[in-house]
Scaffold this motif. Structure first.
Motif, PDB file in Angstrom:
ATOM      1  N   PRO A 139      -3.518   4.596   6.268  1.00  0.00           N
ATOM      2  CA  PRO A 139      -4.645   4.812   7.195  1.00  0.00           C
ATOM      3  C   PRO A 139      -5.984   4.377   6.594  1.00  0.00           C
ATOM      4  O   PRO A 139      -6.808   3.770   7.282  1.00  0.00           O
ATOM      5  CB  PRO A 139      -4.606   6.324   7.440  1.00  0.00           C
ATOM      6  N   ALA A 140      -6.186   4.675   5.301  1.00  0.00           N
ATOM      7  CA  ALA A 140      -7.455   4.289   4.669  1.00  0.00           C
ATOM      8  C   ALA A 140      -7.565   2.772   4.569  1.00  0.00           C
ATOM      9  O   ALA A 140      -8.652   2.199   4.749  1.00  0.00           O
ATOM     10  CB  ALA A 140      -7.544   4.919   3.273  1.00  0.00           C
TER      11      ALA A 140
ATOM     12  N   LEU B 266      -7.061   0.336  -3.073  1.00  0.00           N
ATOM     13  CA  LEU B 266      -6.025   0.885  -2.198  1.00  0.00           C
ATOM     14  C   LEU B 266      -4.686   0.150  -2.299  1.00  0.00           C
ATOM     15  O   LEU B 266      -3.646   0.731  -2.002  1.00  0.00           O
ATOM     16  CB  LEU B 266      -6.507   0.856  -0.739  1.00  0.00           C
ATOM     17  N   ARG B 267      -4.718  -1.113  -2.655  1.00  0.00           N
ATOM     18  CA  ARG B 267      -3.461  -1.861  -2.664  1.00  0.00           C
ATOM     19  C   ARG B 267      -2.797  -1.805  -4.041  1.00  0.00           C
ATOM     20  O   ARG B 267      -3.448  -1.620  -5.060  1.00  0.00           O
ATOM     21  CB  ARG B 267      -3.704  -3.316  -2.243  1.00  0.00           C
ATOM     22  N   ARG B 268      -1.487  -2.006  -4.029  1.00  0.00           N
ATOM     23  CA  ARG B 268      -0.731  -2.012  -5.284  1.00  0.00           C
ATOM     24  C   ARG B 268      -0.272  -3.410  -5.664  1.00  0.00           C
ATOM     25  O   ARG B 268       0.255  -3.619  -6.758  1.00  0.00           O
ATOM     26  CB  ARG B 268       0.481  -1.103  -5.145  1.00  0.00           C
ATOM     27  N   GLY B 269      -0.447  -4.335  -4.795  1.00  0.00           N
ATOM     28  CA  GLY B 269      -0.060  -5.713  -5.058  1.00  0.00           C
ATOM     29  C   GLY B 269      -0.223  -6.500  -3.782  1.00  0.00           C
ATOM     30  O   GLY B 269      -0.625  -5.957  -2.747  1.00  0.00           O
TER      31      GLY B 269
ATOM     32  N   VAL C 111       0.859  -1.186   0.000  1.00  0.00           N
ATOM     33  CA  VAL C 111       0.000   0.000   0.000  1.00  0.00           C
ATOM     34  C   VAL C 111       0.897   1.239   0.000  1.00  0.00           C
ATOM     35  O   VAL C 111       1.924   1.265   0.696  1.00  0.00           O
ATOM     36  CB  VAL C 111      -0.909   0.007   1.255  1.00  0.00           C
ATOM     37  N   ALA C 112       0.499   2.258  -0.760  1.00  0.00           N
ATOM     38  CA  ALA C 112       1.244   3.520  -0.722  1.00  0.00           C
ATOM     39  C   ALA C 112       1.180   4.082   0.694  1.00  0.00           C
ATOM     40  O   ALA C 112       0.125   3.983   1.349  1.00  0.00           O
ATOM     41  CB  ALA C 112       0.637   4.511  -1.710  1.00  0.00           C
ATOM     42  N   PRO C 113       2.270   4.672   1.185  1.00  0.00           N
ATOM     43  CA  PRO C 113       2.262   5.172   2.571  1.00  0.00           C
ATOM     44  C   PRO C 113       1.065   6.067   2.885  1.00  0.00           C
ATOM     45  O   PRO C 113       0.468   5.961   3.959  1.00  0.00           O
ATOM     46  CB  PRO C 113       3.591   5.930   2.667  1.00  0.00           C
TER      47      PRO C 113
ATOM     48  N   ASP D 162       8.079   5.185   6.587  1.00  0.00           N
ATOM     49  CA  ASP D 162       8.985   6.276   6.219  1.00  0.00           C
ATOM     50  C   ASP D 162      10.266   5.762   5.555  1.00  0.00           C
ATOM     51  O   ASP D 162      11.336   6.338   5.715  1.00  0.00           O
ATOM     52  CB  ASP D 162       9.340   7.103   7.463  1.00  0.00           C
ATOM     53  N   LEU D 163      10.114   4.683   4.804  1.00  0.00           N
ATOM     54  CA  LEU D 163      11.285   4.089   4.151  1.00  0.00           C
ATOM     55  C   LEU D 163      11.389   4.497   2.683  1.00  0.00           C
ATOM     56  O   LEU D 163      12.294   4.053   1.983  1.00  0.00           O
ATOM     57  CB  LEU D 163      11.213   2.556   4.249  1.00  0.00           C
ATOM     58  N   GLY D 164      10.448   5.304   2.233  1.00  0.00           N
ATOM     59  CA  GLY D 164      10.447   5.668   0.822  1.00  0.00           C
ATOM     60  C   GLY D 164       9.960   4.541  -0.064  1.00  0.00           C
ATOM     61  O   GLY D 164      10.212   4.529  -1.271  1.00  0.00           O
ATOM     62  N   LEU D 165       9.285   3.588   0.517  1.00  0.00           N
ATOM     63  CA  LEU D 165       8.771   2.425  -0.211  1.00  0.00           C
ATOM     64  C   LEU D 165       7.295   2.239   0.123  1.00  0.00           C
ATOM     65  O   LEU D 165       6.787   2.817   1.086  1.00  0.00           O
ATOM     66  CB  LEU D 165       9.522   1.151   0.225  1.00  0.00           C
ATOM     67  N   ASP D 166       6.626   1.401  -0.682  1.00  0.00           N
ATOM     68  CA  ASP D 166       5.277   1.005  -0.283  1.00  0.00           C
ATOM     69  C   ASP D 166       5.340   0.304   1.065  1.00  0.00           C
ATOM     70  O   ASP D 166       6.349  -0.325   1.410  1.00  0.00           O
ATOM     71  CB  ASP D 166       4.676   0.048  -1.319  1.00  0.00           C
TER      72      ASP D 166
END
Lengths: 224, 106
Positions: free
Chosen positions: B16-17, B88-91, B10-12, B46-50
């Protein structure tokens, strides 16, 4: 019959196709698995045809780990790995009972004519069945009611209402030329096919799927 | 016992959603059908990743899962959850897992 998501990732779709075709290797109760890619404009893209000896055999498939862990991984609506999509046709599972492997087509072109006969009288249904039974041409020809759509949980107990697509005329042809020859013939059945069944009393809707049979593991085993 | 492990990316900004959807769409429907929530964990945001969100449900057996599945596919709330999560999810992945003995020590 599955609609694929748009876009659907090629790798996972290939894994789903392989899982379906290979299913009998993992679940012995699943007979004559074959897959096909629909060539018509109907938004059902992937077809998995297979058979069971009995409702009890179907129930063993339903609780088998391969079903839950592998097949459902790609098709269940809330699975993160789902590659199938929604369609508005009210179609997914379609099945019927037959005394033997009447459906068997070693190689060639499968054609499925799905009919909505909910408004048809018993006489009209019988007339359509007669049309299918007396039509020369297809190497395989089975006209049957869609009994599995409403009994998908255990193969016997209704868990839903009357399916939207109540009947199936399943056909098999040696090749595309034989299929075209069938459609080009004179006669009531060919005429009905050419007009999309609109002229046939009792038919509310009809759709057609065509695909080349891609036999999976153990295809033909039910005839041994 | 069988553990159904859903791991999604999920995108950071959407975490929450996604957690809210799990809380008010998935949890009521899935527990009503017979699943039990085992755990919910996520990687740092806060790792700059999903962000990987891992939710583990448990069910007694494949026979019970089959009944849960029957009830879910007939439940309109389950389809609503599926649709909400899909947006909401990317994979992600789903695995059915089992406890295994891990011989350690001596």
């Amino acid at each position: 019959m599955y609609s694929l998501a748009d876009p659907a990732p090629a790798g996972p779709v290939a894994m789903l196709r392989h899982a379906l075709a290979d299913c009998g290797r993992h679940i012995p109760e699943v007979l004559d698995s074959a897959v096909g890619t629909n060539r018509t404009e109907v938004p059902l893209h992937l077809v998995w045809e297979h058979a069971y000896e009995s409702p009890a055999a179907y129930r063993r498939y339903m609780v088998h780990p391969f079903h839950a862990s592998v097949i459902d991984r790609f098709v269940l609506a809330d699975s993160p790995e789902r590659v199938t999509g929604h369609n508005d046709l009210g179609l997914g599972l379609f099945g019927y009972t037959c005394p033997g492997s009447d459906y068997y087509l070693a190689d060639g072109i499968r054609r499925l004519v799905l009919l909505d006969l909910r408004e048809a009288t018993a006489g009209e249904v019988a007339a359509i069945g007669g049309l299918a039974a007396t039509t020369a041409g297809p190497a395989v020809s089975v006209f049957a009611p869609n009994t599995m759509a409403a009994t998908w949980f255990d193969g016997e107990t209704p868990v839903g209402g009357t399916p939207e697509w109540t009947h199936l005329w399943e056909q098999g042809f040696e090749d595309d030329a034989a299929l075209e020859d069938h459609l080009g013939r004179d006669g009531a059945a060919a005429e009905a096919e050419r007009t999309g069944w609109r002229s046939v009393p009792g038919v509310s809707r009809a759709i057609e799927l065509r695909y080349r049979i891609e036999p999976g593991w153990g295809y033909g085993r039910a005839r041994d | 016992m069988i553990y159904i492990v859903d791991r999604v990316q999920v995108a950071p900004a959407d975490v929450p959603a996604y957690l809210q959807a799990l809380s008010d769409s998935a949890h009521p429907v899935l527990t009503e059908a017979g699943l039990e929530l085992e755990s919910c964990r996520a990687t740092a945001g806060d790792l700059g990743l999903d962000v990987d969100v891992e939710v583990v449900w448990r069910v007694e057996s494949f026979e019970v899962w089959n009944e849960v599945r029957r009830d879910l596919v007939r439940h309109p709330g389950w389809r609503a959850w599926a649709h909400r999560a899909e947006g909401l999810r990317r994979g992600g992945s789903r695995r059915f897992m089992f406890p295994v003995d891990l011989p350690v020590g001596g």
